[in-house]
Design a protein around this motif. Sequence first.
Motif, PDB file in Angstrom:
ATOM      1  N   TYR A   1      24.446  31.044  26.144  1.00  0.00           N
ATOM      2  CA  TYR A   1      24.898  29.861  25.401  1.00  0.00           C
ATOM      3  C   TYR A   1      24.354  29.873  23.975  1.00  0.00           C
ATOM      4  CZ  TYR A   1      26.999  27.731  29.489  1.00  0.00           C
ATOM      5  OH  TYR A   1      27.809  27.481  30.566  1.00  0.00           O
ATOM      6  N   ALA A   2      25.139  29.323  23.051  1.00  0.00           N
ATOM      7  CA  ALA A   2      24.788  29.317  21.625  1.00  0.00           C
ATOM      8  C   ALA A   2      24.085  28.001  21.276  1.00  0.00           C
ATOM      9  CB  ALA A   2      26.043  29.498  20.775  1.00  0.00           C
ATOM     10  N   TYR A   3      22.813  27.897  21.668  1.00  0.00           N
ATOM     11  CA  TYR A   3      22.022  26.728  21.301  1.00  0.00           C
ATOM     12  C   TYR A   3      21.790  26.767  19.787  1.00  0.00           C
ATOM     13  CZ  TYR A   3      20.973  26.361  26.300  1.00  0.00           C
ATOM     14  OH  TYR A   3      21.066  26.252  27.665  1.00  0.00           O
ATOM     15  N   PRO A   4      22.228  25.751  19.060  1.00  0.00           N
ATOM     16  CA  PRO A   4      22.096  25.810  17.599  1.00  0.00           C
ATOM     17  C   PRO A   4      20.633  25.745  17.155  1.00  0.00           C
ATOM     18  CG  PRO A   4      23.666  24.120  18.281  1.00  0.00           C
ATOM     19  CD  PRO A   4      22.926  24.538  19.503  1.00  0.00           C
ATOM     20  N   LYS A   5      20.341  26.424  16.062  1.00  0.00           N
ATOM     21  CA  LYS A   5      19.053  26.233  15.399  1.00  0.00           C
ATOM     22  C   LYS A   5      19.165  24.992  14.530  1.00  0.00           C
ATOM     23  CE  LYS A   5      17.681  31.096  15.324  1.00  0.00           C
ATOM     24  NZ  LYS A   5      17.273  32.258  14.469  1.00  0.00           N
ATOM     25  N   THR A   6      18.117  24.185  14.499  1.00  0.00           N
ATOM     26  CA  THR A   6      18.149  22.945  13.726  1.00  0.00           C
ATOM     27  C   THR A   6      16.870  22.803  12.900  1.00  0.00           C
ATOM     28  OG1 THR A   6      17.289  21.720  15.652  1.00  0.00           O
ATOM     29  CG2 THR A   6      19.684  21.746  15.332  1.00  0.00           C
TER      30      THR A   6
ATOM     31  N   ASN B   1      32.408  13.249  15.941  1.00  0.00           N
ATOM     32  CA  ASN B   1      32.906  13.934  17.136  1.00  0.00           C
ATOM     33  C   ASN B   1      31.736  14.587  17.852  1.00  0.00           C
ATOM     34  OD1 ASN B   1      32.603  16.824  16.168  1.00  0.00           O
ATOM     35  ND2 ASN B   1      34.012  16.052  14.612  1.00  0.00           N
ATOM     36  N   TYR B   2      32.012  15.081  19.050  1.00  0.00           N
ATOM     37  CA  TYR B   2      30.987  15.812  19.795  1.00  0.00           C
ATOM     38  C   TYR B   2      31.657  16.882  20.659  1.00  0.00           C
ATOM     39  CZ  TYR B   2      32.087  12.875  23.886  1.00  0.00           C
ATOM     40  OH  TYR B   2      32.719  12.232  24.915  1.00  0.00           O
ATOM     41  N   ILE B   3      30.938  17.980  20.879  1.00  0.00           N
ATOM     42  CA  ILE B   3      31.431  19.071  21.708  1.00  0.00           C
ATOM     43  C   ILE B   3      30.322  19.523  22.647  1.00  0.00           C
ATOM     44  CG2 ILE B   3      33.088  19.890  19.993  1.00  0.00           C
ATOM     45  CD1 ILE B   3      31.058  22.187  19.373  1.00  0.00           C
ATOM     46  N   GLU B   4      30.701  20.174  23.718  1.00  0.00           N
ATOM     47  CA  GLU B   4      29.704  20.779  24.588  1.00  0.00           C
ATOM     48  C   GLU B   4      29.084  21.988  23.898  1.00  0.00           C
ATOM     49  OE1 GLU B   4      31.622  21.782  28.233  1.00  0.00           O
ATOM     50  OE2 GLU B   4      32.032  19.683  28.777  1.00  0.00           O
ATOM     51  N   ILE B   5      27.821  22.276  24.201  1.00  0.00           N
ATOM     52  CA  ILE B   5      27.200  23.484  23.667  1.00  0.00           C
ATOM     53  C   ILE B   5      28.014  24.680  24.155  1.00  0.00           C
ATOM     54  CG2 ILE B   5      25.141  24.959  23.760  1.00  0.00           C
ATOM     55  CD1 ILE B   5      23.477  22.390  23.999  1.00  0.00           C
ATOM     56  N   PRO B   6      28.540  25.490  23.236  1.00  0.00           N
ATOM     57  CA  PRO B   6      29.453  26.575  23.641  1.00  0.00           C
ATOM     58  C   PRO B   6      28.723  27.822  24.110  1.00  0.00           C
ATOM     59  CG  PRO B   6      29.222  26.574  21.271  1.00  0.00           C
ATOM     60  CD  PRO B   6      28.379  25.426  21.765  1.00  0.00           C
ATOM     61  N   LYS B   7      29.453  28.664  24.777  1.00  0.00           N
ATOM     62  CA  LYS B   7      28.923  29.985  25.099  1.00  0.00           C
ATOM     63  C   LYS B   7      28.982  30.870  23.857  1.00  0.00           C
ATOM     64  CE  LYS B   7      29.651  30.249  30.062  1.00  0.00           C
ATOM     65  NZ  LYS B   7      30.173  31.066  31.187  1.00  0.00           N
ATOM     66  N   LYS B   8      28.165  31.907  23.837  1.00  0.00           N
ATOM     67  CA  LYS B   8      28.135  32.815  22.699  1.00  0.00           C
ATOM     68  C   LYS B   8      29.428  33.595  22.628  1.00  0.00           C
ATOM     69  CE  LYS B   8      23.108  33.438  22.635  1.00  0.00           C
ATOM     70  NZ  LYS B   8      21.983  34.380  22.789  1.00  0.00           N
TER      71      LYS B   8
END
Length: 201
Positions: free
Chosen positions: A42-47, A194-201
């Motif tokens: 999964y592509a957990y964003p860096k913040t 808006n919002y989205i699910e955490i996507p796969k890589k």
Amino acid sequence: MKIVLVRHGYTIGNDLGTYTGWSDTKLSEKGIEELHEYRETYAYPKTDRYYTSDLVRTIDTFKLIYGDETPINESSPAFREIHFGDYEDIRWDQIDNIPYNEVYIRNQPHVNGETISQVALRIFGKLNAILDEMVVAREDSLTIVCHSGIVKTFLMFLAPLSFDTFREIATPNGLGYIMDVDYDVVNKLVTMNNYIEIPKK
């Protein structure tokens, strides 16, 4: 601004089927294995900033997803799960009284636990304080590793969604949502775009 919400991994409490709100249950072996897999898939964003609740299951989830090299800005009790009062550590199938979710979405006090108003006040009070700091620092993204009830409450208030959708909002262990929001620092108003699910890589 971007706010990433991640639910903690699968826990011993999940495995036992208990109400584990403020109880400090640990990740199970299944939960640890899943998080190792999710980190790769999964592509957990860096913040800019990273927060967790102060319960061990969220802190351990954060470390397994983001690694020890990523610092946590704060582990705050403001982002704890709903407190289930007298139901804490009791199995769901042993409850003869009203299920907690049924009264939570009606904002009714129940078995000495928290109402949706109480939970919303603590999480949004903390969120506004963080966003104020971020505006000054010119930062625009944060991650919060928290709990199912907290993720659902964030979405219900910000999307906005009817409280009746509480049961329907998907909050898989170890996964979550990326929210695009605007923040009015003068009026302390958070508006969801808006919002989205955490996507796969």
